[in-house]
Design an enzyme around this catalytic site. Structure first.
Site, PDB file in Angstrom:
ATOM      1  N   SER A   1     -19.078  13.181 -13.540  1.00 19.66           N
ATOM      2  CA  SER A   1     -18.972  14.054 -14.710  1.00 19.66           C
ATOM      3  C   SER A   1     -19.696  15.368 -14.477  1.00 19.66           C
ATOM      4  O   SER A   1     -20.913  15.405 -14.293  1.00 19.66           O
ATOM      5  CB  SER A   1     -19.580  13.365 -15.931  1.00 19.66           C
TER       6      SER A   1
ATOM      7  N   HIS B   1     -14.561  14.316 -13.672  1.00 18.40           N
ATOM      8  CA  HIS B   1     -14.527  14.077 -15.125  1.00 18.40           C
ATOM      9  C   HIS B   1     -15.002  15.349 -15.835  1.00 18.40           C
ATOM     10  O   HIS B   1     -16.105  15.831 -15.600  1.00 18.40           O
ATOM     11  CB  HIS B   1     -15.450  12.895 -15.440  1.00 18.40           C
TER      12      HIS B   1
ATOM     13  N   ASP C   1     -15.868  17.100 -19.281  1.00 18.31           N
ATOM     14  CA  ASP C   1     -16.245  16.816 -20.671  1.00 18.31           C
ATOM     15  C   ASP C   1     -16.111  18.066 -21.531  1.00 18.31           C
ATOM     16  O   ASP C   1     -16.906  19.001 -21.419  1.00 18.31           O
ATOM     17  CB  ASP C   1     -17.701  16.320 -20.719  1.00 18.31           C
TER      18      ASP C   1
ATOM     19  N   MET D   1     -16.400  19.697 -25.113  1.00 19.27           N
ATOM     20  CA  MET D   1     -17.106  19.452 -26.387  1.00 19.27           C
ATOM     21  C   MET D   1     -17.033  20.685 -27.272  1.00 19.27           C
ATOM     22  O   MET D   1     -17.195  21.810 -26.782  1.00 19.27           O
ATOM     23  CB  MET D   1     -18.564  19.105 -26.111  1.00 19.27           C
TER      24      MET D   1
ATOM     25  N   HIS E   1     -11.797  14.712 -20.635  1.00 19.99           N
ATOM     26  CA  HIS E   1     -12.276  13.932 -21.784  1.00 19.99           C
ATOM     27  C   HIS E   1     -12.520  14.892 -22.948  1.00 19.99           C
ATOM     28  O   HIS E   1     -13.499  15.640 -22.949  1.00 19.99           O
ATOM     29  CB  HIS E   1     -13.566  13.211 -21.352  1.00 19.99           C
TER      30      HIS E   1
ATOM     31  N   MET F   1     -13.736  15.803 -26.367  1.00 24.10           N
ATOM     32  CA  MET F   1     -14.585  15.431 -27.508  1.00 24.10           C
ATOM     33  C   MET F   1     -14.520  16.572 -28.502  1.00 24.10           C
ATOM     34  O   MET F   1     -15.478  17.328 -28.703  1.00 24.10           O
ATOM     35  CB  MET F   1     -16.019  15.170 -27.006  1.00 24.10           C
TER      36      MET F   1
ATOM     37  N   MET G   1     -16.638   4.359 -24.528  1.00 27.59           N
ATOM     38  CA  MET G   1     -17.919   5.066 -24.482  1.00 27.59           C
ATOM     39  C   MET G   1     -19.038   4.038 -24.590  1.00 27.59           C
ATOM     40  O   MET G   1     -19.019   3.186 -25.481  1.00 27.59           O
ATOM     41  CB  MET G   1     -18.037   6.054 -25.657  1.00 27.59           C
TER      42      MET G   1
ATOM     43  N   GLY H   1     -21.776  13.195 -26.384  1.00 24.63           N
ATOM     44  CA  GLY H   1     -22.374  14.493 -26.673  1.00 24.63           C
ATOM     45  C   GLY H   1     -23.334  14.957 -25.603  1.00 24.63           C
ATOM     46  O   GLY H   1     -23.466  16.154 -25.376  1.00 24.63           O
ATOM     47  N   PHE H   2     -23.992  14.013 -24.955  1.00 23.95           N
ATOM     48  CA  PHE H   2     -25.019  14.394 -23.983  1.00 23.95           C
ATOM     49  C   PHE H   2     -25.025  13.463 -22.791  1.00 23.95           C
ATOM     50  O   PHE H   2     -24.691  12.282 -22.916  1.00 23.95           O
ATOM     51  CB  PHE H   2     -26.400  14.356 -24.652  1.00 23.95           C
ATOM     52  N   GLY H   3     -25.439  14.010 -21.649  1.00 22.25           N
ATOM     53  CA  GLY H   3     -25.643  13.182 -20.466  1.00 22.25           C
ATOM     54  C   GLY H   3     -27.035  12.568 -20.509  1.00 22.25           C
ATOM     55  O   GLY H   3     -27.864  12.927 -21.352  1.00 22.25           O
ATOM     56  N   GLY H   4     -27.280  11.631 -19.629  1.00 19.87           N
ATOM     57  CA  GLY H   4     -28.620  11.093 -19.461  1.00 19.87           C
ATOM     58  C   GLY H   4     -29.082  10.091 -20.504  1.00 19.87           C
ATOM     59  O   GLY H   4     -30.270   9.797 -20.593  1.00 19.87           O
TER      60      GLY H   4
ATOM     61  N   ASP I   1     -17.897   5.169 -19.791  1.00 17.30           N
ATOM     62  CA  ASP I   1     -18.559   6.473 -19.709  1.00 17.30           C
ATOM     63  C   ASP I   1     -19.843   6.458 -20.529  1.00 17.30           C
ATOM     64  O   ASP I   1     -19.810   6.210 -21.734  1.00 17.30           O
ATOM     65  CB  ASP I   1     -17.580   7.536 -20.255  1.00 17.30           C
ATOM     66  N   GLY I   2     -20.960   6.704 -19.864  1.00 21.93           N
ATOM     67  CA  GLY I   2     -22.245   6.821 -20.554  1.00 21.93           C
ATOM     68  C   GLY I   2     -23.275   5.839 -20.019  1.00 21.93           C
ATOM     69  O   GLY I   2     -23.108   4.635 -20.143  1.00 21.93           O
ATOM     70  N   GLY I   3     -24.304   6.370 -19.378  1.00 16.58           N
ATOM     71  CA  GLY I   3     -25.377   5.505 -18.878  1.00 16.58           C
ATOM     72  C   GLY I   3     -24.971   4.601 -17.730  1.00 16.58           C
ATOM     73  O   GLY I   3     -25.605   3.582 -17.489  1.00 16.58           O
TER      74      GLY I   3
ATOM     75  N   SER J   1     -25.518  11.936 -14.830  1.00 18.18           N
ATOM     76  CA  SER J   1     -26.892  12.084 -14.326  1.00 18.18           C
ATOM     77  C   SER J   1     -27.199  11.165 -13.154  1.00 18.18           C
ATOM     78  O   SER J   1     -27.916  11.556 -12.230  1.00 18.18           O
ATOM     79  CB  SER J   1     -27.895  11.859 -15.457  1.00 18.18           C
TER      80      SER J   1
HETATM   81  C1  DX5 Z   1     -21.166  12.057 -22.691  1.00 15.25           C
HETATM   82  C2  DX5 Z   1     -20.070  12.362 -21.717  1.00 15.25           C
HETATM   83  C3  DX5 Z   1     -20.281  11.759 -20.389  1.00 15.25           C
HETATM   84  C4  DX5 Z   1     -21.576  12.176 -19.731  1.00 15.25           C
HETATM   85  C5  DX5 Z   1     -22.141  10.937 -19.101  1.00 15.25           C
HETATM   86  O1  DX5 Z   1     -20.793  12.354 -23.977  1.00 15.25           O
HETATM   87  O2  DX5 Z   1     -18.815  11.930 -22.198  1.00 15.25           O
HETATM   88  O3  DX5 Z   1     -19.185  11.946 -19.535  1.00 15.25           O
HETATM   89  O4  DX5 Z   1     -21.446  13.160 -18.740  1.00 15.25           O
HETATM   90  O5  DX5 Z   1     -23.392  11.234 -18.592  1.00 15.25           O
HETATM   91  P1  DX5 Z   1     -24.341  10.094 -18.038  1.00 15.25           P
HETATM   92  O6  DX5 Z   1     -23.628   9.433 -16.901  1.00 15.25           O
HETATM   93  O7  DX5 Z   1     -25.561  10.854 -17.610  1.00 15.25           O
HETATM   94  O8  DX5 Z   1     -24.621   9.142 -19.168  1.00 15.25           O
HETATM   95 ZN    ZN Z   2     -17.142  11.939 -20.701  1.00 11.27          ZN
END
Ligand code: DX5
Ligand code: ZN
Length: 224
Positions: free
Chosen positions: A10, A35, A37, A39, A68, A70, A139, A144-147, A177-179, A200
């Site tokens: 991503s 990927h 994202d 937003m 993706h 959002m 999800m 909304g956010f990475g990490g 997707d996510g974590g 991340s």
């Molecule tokens: C979050 C995004 C993800 C994000 C995942 O809303 O849709 O694609 O980049 O980031 P990580 O892998 O750090 O959770």
């Molecule tokens: Zn995503």
């Protein structure tokens, strides 16, 4: 590398000032997908980029653009994203009233149609659409956010969706997707996911080629 497993890095965790270089580095590392994202600051509390940037990146990259969305009411922008070069367009079930129409439109435009579900959204939201979908994105954090940290109940959700798809004899892909990390990859693949997104846990660990192999090795453990 396991050919049926796909890691989709991503760009949300890449260097926003060097997207073209980052895509080139992903391609050199052996990645097949990126990927993207998108937003809008309404559907999620963050803003990233839209079709003009994707269009410029398309001119510089042959990677499969896993897009993706959002954004609220994504049906307003599907043609623009396709024209920009999106290969797959994923819309959130929570973002549009007419989900079937949006998916049919994505297919008509020549892109792969996919639907994303927020962690709390039940699988029934997508059940009747499965035959017309290339992929369902589950999800595993609130978008909304990475990490952010993986929400553990999402593992059961992957298992339940795998059972739903297999019971119907379908080949719909399951993306998470996510974590996502190399540590939870074996369990996710064992539960039935075949495409994982990583932000991340991927970009924070160069070199990319080695990190990609680490994810593939973890996926192989899960499918063994
Ligand atoms: C979050 C995004 C993800 C994000 C995942 O809303 O849709 O694609 O980049 O980031 P990580 O892998 O750090 O959770
Ligand atoms: Zn995503």
């Amino acid at each position: 590398m396991n050919a049926s497993f796909i890691l989709s890095p991503s760009l949300l965790s890449a260097d926003f000032g060097r997207f073209a270089d980052e895509l080139a580095a992903l391609e050199d590392a052996g990645a097949a997908w990126a990927h993207l994202d998108v937003m809008d600051g309404h559907f999620v509390p963050n803003i990233t980029f839209g079709p003009p940037i994707i269009k410029r990146l398309r001119q510089k990259s042959r990677l499969f653009f896993d897009t993706h969305l959002m954004i609220e009411r994504p049906e307003r922008y599907l043609a623009e994203f396709r024209d920009a070069g999106a290969d797959l367009i994923c819309v959130h079930a929570e973002s549009t009233v007419h989900l079937e129409r949006a998916c049919a439109e994505i297919a008509r435009l020549g892109a792969k149609p996919a639907v994303a579900l927020n962690p709390a959204t039940p699988l029934s939201a997508v059940e009747y659409l499965l035959p017309q979908l290339f992929m369902v994105l589950l999800m595993s954090v609130n978008p909304g956010f990475g990490g952010q940290s993986f929400l553990p109940f999402c593992l059961d959700k992957v298992r339940d969706l795998r059972a739903m798809i297999d019971a119907r004899g379908l080949s719909t892909h399951i993306q998470v997707d996510g974590g996502v990390t190399p540590e939870n990859t074996p369990a996710l693949v064992a539960a039935g996911a075949d495409i994982l997104v990583s932000g991340s846990a991927f970009f924070g660990h160069p070199p990319y080629g080695e990190r990609l192999r680490t994810f593939h090795e973890a996926a192989r453990q899960g499918s063994a």
